[in-house]
Design an enzyme around this catalytic site. Structure first.
Site, PDB file in Angstrom:
ATOM      1  N   CYS A  94       1.556 -27.323   7.420  1.00 55.11           N
ATOM      2  CA  CYS A  94       0.372 -27.375   8.083  1.00 55.11           C
ATOM      3  C   CYS A  94      -0.531 -28.637   7.765  1.00 55.11           C
ATOM      4  CB  CYS A  94      -0.650 -25.874   7.874  1.00 55.11           C
ATOM      5  SG  CYS A  94       0.248 -24.284   8.451  1.00 55.11           S
ATOM      6  N   HIS A 353      -4.212 -24.288  16.723  1.00 60.19           N
ATOM      7  CA  HIS A 353      -3.589 -24.835  15.220  1.00 60.19           C
ATOM      8  C   HIS A 353      -2.305 -25.242  15.513  1.00 60.19           C
ATOM      9  CE1 HIS A 353      -2.471 -25.445  11.437  1.00 60.19           C
ATOM     10  NE2 HIS A 353      -2.095 -24.234  10.795  1.00 60.19           N
ATOM     11  N   CYS A 383      -5.543 -25.393   4.256  1.00 65.39           N
ATOM     12  CA  CYS A 383      -4.685 -24.625   3.490  1.00 65.39           C
ATOM     13  C   CYS A 383      -3.162 -24.992   4.207  1.00 65.39           C
ATOM     14  CB  CYS A 383      -4.864 -23.094   3.669  1.00 65.39           C
ATOM     15  SG  CYS A 383      -4.429 -22.423   5.110  1.00 65.39           S
TER      16      CYS A 383
END
Length: 396
Positions: A94, A353, A383
């Protein structure tokens, strides 16, 4: 070797509207999404000779389908940049898009480059299923396909079971740790949607979003301005019976791309433009994989310390909202942070996202907001699955 570290500037930042899973951008290949933002970024700085771009860094979390074979280099070629411009793809899950920005900035800071493009891309809609090679030839039994859209797959059996829980269960664990209830998570998600809807209505995204030609999508596809507490309350927990994490307080699956133009002093003169912001410091840290949602806590502290800044100095903080529980867990560990500076234009719960693109989106959003403010300090942080945190400090 350079005798000093050079300043690194963000000249511009663009991104696509973020598409929903199976939505408007699902028909667009990820390498084409990446090429689109690279092409748009270069076109917005006509004084810069594209041949002066020393390297292109792109984050990509999956890389298992049409984004294979170094999607950064594919983007360079598809965007029509000179073939002399190289490209490298990086993966920090991510955090990949932000990692690309950090690596590009580091190359400029030490003198290895003077002009670089950094960004990220992901098409979760087009992520393929993969089939492992059989242990022996001509297997007679059925074989298993693994989805590469999100999360653990083909897990190494030597990994402790508590480390390889689903991402949503990791969010539940953060909620347990900080006693974050369902109502608080839903309220946080609702606020994200309302802030994002308001930002779009006020034109705050107009200067950075570049729609993809031929696709009828001009704004982020997952923003639900009509969402209500009652609607969110009706959704069932997804990851744990009797849990608190639902589809409504989790980030969606998405498609999109983002890119930033980074330069040193000579590169800045070549652009003929005033920079949006300057990159000041970054940090990456690790944490137990099942508590990945709290990964930004230590990374943010270290990045601010490197920049000799505190929460009191922040004008804006773009924190990726993988889950409402995860973001709230981080905020609980930052008692000195003013929540008003966090995601003022909405976060990933609403905007979306698209894994490898999200970090670049956050960095670009911070740079544009600092430019709009005229001065200040900004922070971008995420995160990261498998237990990491990544943070970047920018200033103007």
């Amino acid at each position: 070797m350079p005798t000093s570290i050079r300043d690194v500037y963000v000249v511009d930042a663009v991104r696509t509207p973020i598409g929903k899973f199976g939505g408007a951008l699902s028909g667009v290949r990820p390498d084409d999404l990446a090429a689109h933002v690279v092409r748009a970024l270069v076109a917005r700085t006509p004084d810069l000779d594209p041949a002066r771009v020393d390297d292109v860094y792109f984050g990509d979390a999956n890389g298992a389908g049409e984004d294979n074979r170094d999607v950064a280099r594919m983007a360079v070629l598809l965007a029509g940049l000179p073939v002399t411009v190289p490209g490298v793809t990086v993966n920090r899950l991510c955090g990949s898009g932000l990692e690309a920005v950090i690596q590009a900035a580091r190359a400029i800071a030490v003198g290895d480059a003077d002009v670089a493009i950094a960004g990220g891309v992901e098409s979760m809609s087009r992520a393929p299923w993969v089939l492992q090679k059989p242990e022996r030839a001509f297997p007679a039994a059925h074989q298993q396909l693994h989805s590469t859209t999100l999360g653990w797959r083909m897990t190494n059996p030597q990994m402790p079971a508590e480390w390889t829980v689903p991402l949503g269960e990791g969010a539940e664990l953060v909620a347990d740790k900080h006693r974050i209830g369902r109502e608080e998570q839903d309220a946080f998600a609702l606020a994200s949607h309302r802030k994002a809807a308001a930002a779009w209505a006020r034109g705050h995204y107009d200067g950075e979003v570049v729609p993809y030609e031929g696709v009828d999508l001009v704004r982020d596809e997952c923003v639900r301005e009509s969402s209500t507490p009652e609607a969110l309350a009706k959704l069932k927990p997804v990851f744990r019976p009797g849990g608190t994490v639902t589809a409504g307080n989790s980030s969606p699956l998405n498609d999109g791309a983002a890119a930033l133009l980074l330069v040193g002093e000579e590169g800045l003169r070549a652009t003929g433009r005033e920079p949006l912001a300057r990159i000041r410091a970054s940090a990456v840290t690790g944490i137990e994989p099942h508590l990945f949602g709290l990964g930004p806590v230590e990374a943010v502290g270290r990045a601010l310390a490197k920049a000799d800044r505190t929460f009191d100095d922040l004008t804006v903080f773009e924190l990726n909202e993988a889950f409402a529980a995860q973001a709230l867990g981080c905020l609980a560990e930052w008692p000195g942070l003013d929540p008003a500076v966090v995601n003022p234009r909405g976060g990933a719960l609403a905007v979306g996202h698209p894994l490898g693109a999200s970090g670049a989106r956050l960095a670009g959003a911070v740079a544009h907001q600092l430019a709009a403010a005229g001065s200040g300090t900004g922070l971008a942080a995420l995160c990261i699955g498998v237990g990491q945190g990544l943070a970047l400090v920018l200033e103007r």
